[in-house]
Scaffold this active site. Structure first.
Site, PDB file in Angstrom:
ATOM      1  N   LYS A 127     -71.303   0.011 165.711  1.00 20.39           N
ATOM      2  CA  LYS A 127     -72.370  -0.980 166.164  1.00 20.39           C
ATOM      3  C   LYS A 127     -71.751  -2.391 166.707  1.00 20.39           C
ATOM      4  O   LYS A 127     -72.394  -2.892 167.525  1.00 20.39           O
ATOM      5  CB  LYS A 127     -73.437  -0.853 165.458  1.00 20.39           C
ATOM      6  CG  LYS A 127     -74.261   0.413 165.222  1.00 20.39           C
ATOM      7  CD  LYS A 127     -75.606   0.505 164.970  1.00 20.39           C
ATOM      8  CE  LYS A 127     -76.238   1.654 165.012  1.00 20.39           C
ATOM      9  NZ  LYS A 127     -77.530   1.756 164.708  1.00 20.39           N
ATOM     10  N   LYS A 210     -72.612  10.496 169.312  1.00 23.27           N
ATOM     11  CA  LYS A 210     -73.940  11.353 168.915  1.00 23.27           C
ATOM     12  C   LYS A 210     -75.002  10.827 169.514  1.00 23.27           C
ATOM     13  O   LYS A 210     -74.920   9.774 170.129  1.00 23.27           O
ATOM     14  CB  LYS A 210     -74.056  11.014 167.233  1.00 23.27           C
ATOM     15  CG  LYS A 210     -74.550   9.814 167.166  1.00 23.27           C
ATOM     16  CD  LYS A 210     -75.035   9.659 165.458  1.00 23.27           C
ATOM     17  CE  LYS A 210     -75.880   8.607 165.297  1.00 23.27           C
ATOM     18  NZ  LYS A 210     -77.333   8.575 165.794  1.00 23.27           N
ATOM     19  N   LYS A 213     -81.040   6.719 169.259  1.00 22.14           N
ATOM     20  CA  LYS A 213     -82.344   6.098 169.865  1.00 22.14           C
ATOM     21  C   LYS A 213     -81.641   4.982 170.610  1.00 22.14           C
ATOM     22  O   LYS A 213     -82.312   4.686 171.735  1.00 22.14           O
ATOM     23  CB  LYS A 213     -83.030   5.492 168.364  1.00 22.14           C
ATOM     24  CG  LYS A 213     -83.923   6.490 167.968  1.00 22.14           C
ATOM     25  CD  LYS A 213     -84.626   5.464 166.860  1.00 22.14           C
ATOM     26  CE  LYS A 213     -84.636   6.040 165.639  1.00 22.14           C
ATOM     27  NZ  LYS A 213     -83.829   5.593 164.811  1.00 22.14           N
TER      28      LYS A 213
HETATM   29  P1  ATP Z   1     -80.026   4.062 165.935  1.00 21.70           P
HETATM   30  O1  ATP Z   1     -79.333   4.236 167.229  1.00 21.70           O
HETATM   31  O2  ATP Z   1     -80.772   2.707 166.061  1.00 21.70           O
HETATM   32  O3  ATP Z   1     -79.038   4.031 164.831  1.00 21.70           O
HETATM   33  P2  ATP Z   1     -80.353   6.793 165.313  1.00 21.70           P
HETATM   34  O4  ATP Z   1     -80.929   7.718 166.354  1.00 21.70           O
HETATM   35  O5  ATP Z   1     -79.026   6.850 164.838  1.00 21.70           O
HETATM   36  O6  ATP Z   1     -80.836   5.327 165.792  1.00 21.70           O
HETATM   37  P3  ATP Z   1     -81.214   6.441 162.681  1.00 21.70           P
HETATM   38  O7  ATP Z   1     -82.716   5.665 162.536  1.00 21.70           O
HETATM   39  O8  ATP Z   1     -80.084   5.613 162.392  1.00 21.70           O
HETATM   40  O9  ATP Z   1     -81.461   7.043 164.111  1.00 21.70           O
HETATM   41  O10 ATP Z   1     -81.016   7.476 161.549  1.00 21.70           O
HETATM   42  C1  ATP Z   1     -82.430   8.481 161.145  1.00 21.70           C
HETATM   43  C2  ATP Z   1     -81.811   9.768 160.569  1.00 21.70           C
HETATM   44  O11 ATP Z   1     -81.420  10.758 161.672  1.00 21.70           O
HETATM   45  C3  ATP Z   1     -80.553   9.583 159.844  1.00 21.70           C
HETATM   46  O12 ATP Z   1     -80.810  10.869 158.719  1.00 21.70           O
HETATM   47  C4  ATP Z   1     -79.439  10.338 161.099  1.00 21.70           C
HETATM   48  O13 ATP Z   1     -78.522  10.836 160.038  1.00 21.70           O
HETATM   49  C5  ATP Z   1     -80.281  11.396 161.500  1.00 21.70           C
HETATM   50  N1  ATP Z   1     -79.486  11.349 163.068  1.00 21.70           N
HETATM   51  C6  ATP Z   1     -79.435  10.275 163.716  1.00 21.70           C
HETATM   52  N2  ATP Z   1     -78.693  10.738 164.813  1.00 21.70           N
HETATM   53  C7  ATP Z   1     -78.676  12.097 164.709  1.00 21.70           C
HETATM   54  C8  ATP Z   1     -78.236  12.973 165.451  1.00 21.70           C
HETATM   55  N3  ATP Z   1     -77.421  12.784 166.727  1.00 21.70           N
HETATM   56  N4  ATP Z   1     -77.928  14.258 164.925  1.00 21.70           N
HETATM   57  C9  ATP Z   1     -78.438  14.607 163.810  1.00 21.70           C
HETATM   58  N5  ATP Z   1     -79.112  13.665 162.824  1.00 21.70           N
HETATM   59  C10 ATP Z   1     -79.325  12.308 163.600  1.00 21.70           C
HETATM   60 MG    MG Z   2     -78.331   5.598 163.545  1.00 22.85          MG
END
Ligand code: ATP
Ligand code: MG
Length: 347
Positions: A127, A210, A213
């Site tokens: 990040k 991965k 969001k």
């Molecule tokens: P950001 O990009 O802001 O970090 P994010 O999509 O990674 O957002 P988080 O809020 O960081 O979401 O993570 C919330 C939950 O979703 C965590 O348990 C994380 O491990 C899970 N998660 C995030 N992305 C994935 C993915 N691509 N596949 C499976 N689990 C995910």
């Molecule tokens: Mg995340």
């Protein structure tokens, strides 16, 4: 149930997890985290342990968020939790910044965690990118706040996606070092729970990254609020290779994008990858992608419809969160007090 905080040595099972309101929920969040939280909620009810789920808004602001958008995203995330099957009467559902004990414990943990531990975190490196000097101190300290989120409830199990494994390991290191430094057995050594068919859903544009969001490309992810046309278009445009689908999982070796789409299908259909491939092996992506789009729409549209309905009454969402925060604080406050006693603060 014995209160682990008061005994200090026996830890009852307790589940905690959180999601950042850093954007709209993605299919990755749903399959890797949220859907599994609902299973844990039900298991907790059966087996008599608490389950605690959080919107981690203080984590979201480690990267700048527009204040009005943050408030909307936080409510939308709450709506996403509820629409996916979390019941505020069964689990504790709340917003992180409404329970101050998280940040208070995080400061103590900032004094336990070592710089070297934090510098190794891959989320920090990903990040902050090439410009670490310009990243916020909060982004660097993120895993220490996350350890506090978990340990302020003496949570023993944390269901997360694969990407959060390293942060849970750091949480364990913090708990162990705190217990050693002060000669106590106060914090549990938490278990990461990474399970299911979709622990790492990948970007639709790049099979080595991965789905997130916060990815700048909306085409890289499926949002829980996308309509049927958007879902179909994103899947149609998803990167793939020119080969037909294999009939067995081995045939996905070295084909990250193909594997990702099959994994998503399997997770949505509640099937194994081999079961899916037994049906679709030999098909071209031009045939498989519409099948996947149809399945994704069928599974997601009831949830997004319910989210939209809940978002019409934000006051009700806020009331649910206030109630959840009161219940969360009732667990967190005694743990924080005891921590202050252990480290030598005057009450
Ligand atoms: P950001 O990009 O802001 O970090 P994010 O999509 O990674 O957002 P988080 O809020 O960081 O979401 O993570 C919330 C939950 O979703 C965590 O348990 C994380 O491990 C899970 N998660 C995030 N992305 C994935 C993915 N691509 N596949 C499976 N689990 C995910
Ligand atoms: Mg995340």
């Amino acid at each position: 149930m014995t209160d682990a905080a008061s005994t200090g040595t026996t830890f009852q099972p307790r589940v905690f997890s959180g999601i950042q309101p850093s954007g709209g929920l993605t299919l990755g969040n749903y399959l890797g985290a949220m859907r599994r939280f609902v299973d844990w909620q039900d298991k907790g009810l059966n087996d008599g342990f608490e389950t605690i789920f959080c919107m981690v808004d203080l984590h979201a602001i480690t990267v700048w968020q527009d204040p009005e958008a943050l408030r909307r995203q936080t409510r939308e995330l709450a709506a996403g939790y509820i629409a996916s099957g979390l019941d505020p009467a069964k689990a504790i559902l709340f917003n992180q910044s409404q329970v101050h004990e998280h940040t208070q414990l995080a400061w103590i943990f900032n004094c336990i965690a070592r710089m070297g531990w934090m510098q190794r975190m891959t989320q920090w490196k990903d990040k902050a990118g090439k410009n670490q000097q310009n990243a916020s101190l909060g982004l660097f300290a993120y895993p220490s706040l996350m350890a506090a989120d978990i340990l302020v409830y003496h949570a023993t199990h944390v269901p997360v996606g694969e990407d959060q494994k390293q942060h849970i390991e750091l949480t364990r290191d913090i708990a162990i070092k705190f217990n050693n430094d002060y000669g106590v057995d106060f914090f549990p050594v938490t278990e990461p729970v990474i399970e299911g068919a979709a622990t790492r859903v990948m970007s639709l544009r790049d099979g080595s990254k991965k789905m997130s969001k916060s990815d700048p490309s909306d085409m890289a992810r499926i949002n829980m609020t996308d309509d049927a046309d958007a879902i179909a278009q994103k899947i149609r445009k998803a990167r793939t290779d020119p080969e037909a689908l294999p009939s067995e999982a081995d045939g996905l070796e070295g084909r990250a994008e193909a594997r990702n789409l099959v994994n998503i299908y399997a997770a949505l259909a509640d099937q194994t990858v081999d079961q899916v491939l037994a049906d679709v092996g030999g098909k071209q992506f031009s045939e498989f992608k519409p099948m996947l789009a149809e399945l994704a729409v069928a599974k997601l549209s009831p949830i997004s419809t319910e989210m939209a309905r809940l978002m019409e009454t934000p006051d009700e969402i806020d009331a649910i969160l206030r109630n959840g925060a009161d219940r969360a604080r009732a667990i967190a406050a005694p743990v924080l007090k005891k921590t202050y006693d252990i480290v030598g603060m005057i009450r």
